[in-house]
Design a protein around this motif. Structure first.
Motif: not given
Length: 388
Positions: A125, A128, A143, A196-197, A359, A363
């Motif tokens: 996070e 991000r 985030f 997760s991104v 994404s 992502h």
């Protein structure tokens, strides 16, 4: 009934369980939930410790009542999106000792590998937020590793209670939704969602094993087998079952993930990608070689490995009892690294969905579910039939 746009389906509780009969303690049949007395005891002790460590005002937020089958209950609110307001007691509201107790509840409920994934996703996070600050600063506050929230539903009772009272707990935040239901010595641990991104950034890659194992499996199929396994050339924007509070007979993926309107699938594509509980798609275990079938079971074990060994072993015993040959594997999208992709493992009492679509394939979302048993539905049905 199918569910789209993230709304719950109208699926019914499946209270038919393998194994028959009730054990001598009358808690539940062996097929309902997962018999895991040591894990249940650790979870209950950790939950009681967290409740005891917070103030009376915090307890109101942390410890709501336990609601069982109601699809509208707060217990079934398990979205993993970066919501503006999220129910529960957030990490940011916890003092050091309270935070320690909160993390002890997590470690009591998952494996060390699972815990490493959870804290890595929380750490992501920071990445991000930094990326969003450059492109959409007004949204960057969403985030934040301090926004993960805890809720403990009902009263976690002591181990070995003759008449156990159901309880549960949830950890929820962006890309984490852990949901546990406990009745006595039995533990239900789904939905269990991690994401997760970016999918990977620097040394952080929380779901790399799930990514790699999926590609290895589809890559080991023969051309003819791969033609069976690949159900569509494009993946869905997200899970086919999305955030349904209870999985129905048929679940259709959404047309679009709203923050990315450029990637949209048609009604025909939704139908091709749909989850059908009684009609699995892709390639079945009977069309795999023995070596490939072992690899598919290993893929299931990868997801079960997020949970404590006692619970994971119970899950794998269920797969074995139902027959590994009754597992199905489906893939959608490209089969080369970097392609948008999705895969599904489906079997009796089992559903795994893993996608890396958003994404432009950076992502990832990854979920373990139990049709008929999410939020402990099978466990609770058996508990109430037993007359408690």
């Amino acid at each position: 009934m199918a569910s789209g746009n993230g709304h719950p389906s109208n699926g019914q509780v499946d209270d038919k369980h393998p194994g028959g009969g009730y054990p001598d303690d009358g808690q539940a049949p062996a097929g309902a939930g997962r018999l895991a007395p040591q894990t249940a005891a650790r979870m209950a002790a950790a939950a009681r410790a967290l409740i005891g460590a917070v103030s009376a005002e915090q307890q109101i937020v942390l410890n709501p009542v336990f609601e069982d089958f109601d699809l509208e209950s707060s217990r079934r609110h398990w979205t993993y999106l970066p919501e503006v307001d999220r129910p529960g007691l957030p990490l940011r509201a916890l003092a050091d000792e309270q935070r320690k107790r909160a993390h002890e509840l997590i470690t009591a409920s998952v494996s060390m590998e699972g815990y490493a994934k959870v804290v890595s996703i929380m750490a992501m996070e920071h990445v991000r937020r930094a990326l969003v600050l450059a492109s959409a600063p007004a949204s960057a506050h969403l985030f934040d590793p301090e926004r993960y929230c805890f809720r403990i539903f009902g009263a976690p009772g002591p181990a070995g209670a003759r008449r156990p009272v159901p309880w549960g707990w949830q950890l929820a935040g962006h890309h984490v939704s852990l949901n546990f239901t406990v009745v006595g010595d039995y533990v239900s641990a789904t939905p269990c969602m991690l994401g997760s991104v970016p999918a990977s950034y620097g040394s952080l890659s929380p779901l790399e094993h799930e990514e790699t194992d999926g590609f290895l499996f589809v890559g080991a199929l023969s051309p003819a087998q791969r033609a069976q396994a690949v159900i569509w050339h494009r993946p869905p924007p997200d899970f086919a079952t999305r955030i349904a509070g209870r999985i129905g007979e048929v679940e259709l993926p959404d047309h679009v993930f709203e923050p990315e309107p450029g990637y949209r699938i048609s009604d025909d594509e939704r139908a091709a990608l749909a989850y059908v509980r009684s009609g699995p798609r892709g390639i079945g275990g009977t069309d795999l070689t023995a070596e490939q079938l072992y690899a598919l079971v290993d893929l299931v074990a990868r997801f079960a490995g997020r949970l404590p060994r006692e619970v994971a072993e119970a899950e794998l015993r269920r797969v074995d009892a139902a027959g590994p040959e009754n597992l199905w594997f489906a893939w959608a999208g490209g089969t080369q690294r970097g392609d948008r992709h999705y895969y599904r493992v489906q079997g009796p009492g089992l559903l795994i969905e893993h996608d890396n679509t958003q994404s432009n394939g950076n992502h990832v979302h990854s979920v373990w579910r139990v049709p008929g048993g999410d939020f402990g539905d099978d466990l609770l049905a058996a508990h109430y039939r037993a007359g408690h």
